[in-house]
Design an enzyme around this catalytic site. Sequence first.
Site, short mmCIF file in Angstrom:
data_model
loop_
_atom_site.label_atom_id
_atom_site.label_comp_id
_atom_site.label_asym_id
_atom_site.label_seq_id
_atom_site.Cartn_x
_atom_site.Cartn_y
_atom_site.Cartn_z
N TYR A 1 0.83 -1.21 0.00
CA TYR A 1 0.00 0.00 0.00
C TYR A 1 0.86 1.25 0.00
O TYR A 1 0.61 2.20 -0.75
CB TYR A 1 -0.92 -0.02 1.22
CG TYR A 1 -1.98 1.05 1.23
CD1 TYR A 1 -3.09 0.96 0.39
CD2 TYR A 1 -1.89 2.15 2.08
CE1 TYR A 1 -4.07 1.93 0.40
CE2 TYR A 1 -2.86 3.13 2.09
CZ TYR A 1 -3.95 3.02 1.25
OH TYR A 1 -4.91 3.99 1.26
N LYS B 1 0.97 4.10 -2.98
CA LYS B 1 0.60 5.49 -2.72
C LYS B 1 1.77 6.45 -2.90
O LYS B 1 1.57 7.62 -3.27
CB LYS B 1 0.00 5.61 -1.31
CG LYS B 1 -1.34 4.89 -1.16
CD LYS B 1 -2.38 5.40 -2.16
CE LYS B 1 -3.75 4.82 -1.90
NZ LYS B 1 -4.78 5.34 -2.84
#
Length: 246
Positions: free
Chosen positions: A154, A158
């Site tokens: 993640y 991002k």
Amino acid sequence: MLEGKVALVTGASRGIGKACAITLAGYGATVVVNYNGSKAKADEVVAEIEKAGGKAITYQCNVSDFSAVETMMQDIVKELGRVDILVNNAGITKDGLLMKMSEEDYDAVVDTNLKGTFNCIKHISRQMLKQKGGRIINLSSVVGVYGNGGQVNYSASKAGVIGITKSVAKELGSRGITVNAVAPGFIVTEMTDAIPEDAKKEIADRIAMKRLGDVKDVAETVAFLASDKASYVTGQVICIDGGMSV
């Protein structure tokens, strides 16, 4: 503020995406509510927008699918004539420590969060160039800025969104297209509902404002970046985290 504009919000059937769709519609935009899994939830968002006097339609598309996104953009332009605002919100999590993380879990998160952002920008940029203007807002995260244990996939996705934001801002800025990112901290959504209450309190204690954020905090910032009020703002990453990263 956004009257006459057409906005596409990906992953808009719940959470931050839902709030963005409702907020943009409230400011006058016609909103395309993109979803991948739950048509029923997407229909509920459209119904809520229409009940408040706004305009919205749904569109099912997995943003990680390059060709499917191309078709989605073509269909939206054919039906609504243009896309002025793109909010790349669709995202998933598959958390786990690096030593235990599977290749499949890493790829799934990167494909949706990072490649999905690329796919959407890639396939709408030509239309925005024709229009000589547009607003692209990408959803990153504070963990994309500072990292977080147990979220290698993640965090990487991002952080990549931030890289895309800054690069595309430089490529498209001369044509009146702004590209910015917002990086939410801990926002109350279905994702945070799974966090135990004692863990939430511990998180809140690390935040300057001593509370978790609301989806409206993010949605209003997105609406500002989508408006003419932010016409000279591009390539920026705005942390919406209550001071957690100070």
